[in-house]
Enzyme design. Sequence first.
Site, mmCIF file in Angstrom:
data_model
loop_
_atom_site.group_PDB
_atom_site.id
_atom_site.type_symbol
_atom_site.label_atom_id
_atom_site.label_comp_id
_atom_site.label_asym_id
_atom_site.label_seq_id
_atom_site.Cartn_x
_atom_site.Cartn_y
_atom_site.Cartn_z
ATOM 1 N N GLU A 148 69.835 41.210 36.057
ATOM 2 C CA GLU A 148 68.663 40.862 36.860
ATOM 3 C C GLU A 148 67.432 40.622 35.991
ATOM 4 O O GLU A 148 67.395 41.027 34.820
ATOM 5 C CB GLU A 148 68.369 41.957 37.877
ATOM 6 C CG GLU A 148 67.939 43.269 37.241
ATOM 7 C CD GLU A 148 67.163 44.157 38.200
ATOM 8 O OE1 GLU A 148 66.034 43.765 38.549
ATOM 9 O OE2 GLU A 148 67.666 45.236 38.558
ATOM 10 N N LYS B 285 67.537 54.732 42.666
ATOM 11 C CA LYS B 285 66.322 55.260 42.057
ATOM 12 C C LYS B 285 66.023 56.624 42.683
ATOM 13 O O LYS B 285 66.084 56.785 43.897
ATOM 14 C CB LYS B 285 65.169 54.288 42.242
ATOM 15 C CG LYS B 285 65.371 52.968 41.510
ATOM 16 C CD LYS B 285 64.211 52.026 41.703
ATOM 17 C CE LYS B 285 64.394 50.746 40.896
ATOM 18 N NZ LYS B 285 65.504 49.903 41.411
#
Length: 309
Positions: free
Chosen positions: A29, A167
């Site tokens: 990404e 996360k």
Amino acid sequence: MIRKSHSPLSMSPEVADAVADHAPVVALESTLLSHGLPPGRNLEVARRLERTVRDAGAVPATIAVLDGVPRVGLTSAELERVCAPDAGLDKLSLRDLGPAVALRGSGATTVASTAALAHAAGIAVFATGGLGGVHHPLPGADVTWDVSADLGTLARTGVVVVCSGMKSILDIPATLEVLETHSVPVLGYRTDDFPAFYLSASGLPVPHRVDDPARAAAVFAAHRDFSDSGVLLANPVPAEHELDRATHDRLLAEGLELVRKRGISGSDVTPVLLEHFHTASGGASLDANEALVLSNADLAARVASELAR
């Protein structure tokens, strides 16, 4: 899902040749580079990521949208453009790809849009840092409607996403429940405890464990016989770069309070929380982020090589 027959994407010659030859390719990404790391360090990490993939036997395919064209595999100049401090790139999730292409915009791709473009290009393995997920509820709310597009995309996009869990600023139990609802297999790589990005363990069990890239590839190959969804391969942060848990919990509590006081919501929450971690940890969280994404790139390349056999 992007239809390959109508896709406007542009693949670099190296990536196109590798896909055509069924050689191992790993998607990477660009939001991590343009929005997640400071200028200078981001370009260094971008090049290290690509080198790590090559050293492990695969072809790297960093993905971004430049001047209205989704590009799968960036040139050196394009990589520099993505990492430039004045690049002004938008953050593009899957919902933003159509407008960016039609309006000839430029932007960095998130997990959701990178996974979709990788799948459209015929790439089955994608390495990133941490998956998006369910955010903690805002004050006064019992539940949150703030759920990352990463989850819905993974539910219908047949790629292996190699990451270090969600996360740790997110509601991990709720995120795992959403993945279960969408029948996305969750694998722990050499761990029975689901990793939590900066932390190697969340205290939550992984449904399935694999101890080598061949087994991870075998699970994905078998899963494709039954479902169009992707597979999450959770690889813990290297132990020497894991944040101290007490420090992590303190920073998270401070960050959530900061978000509440400022009235921040939606897609602005994650950048604010991560920036607080970066500054308040004295750079330790940046070191952890770099270490874990490099580890994930190495593992992804090895899984891609097994899939290509």
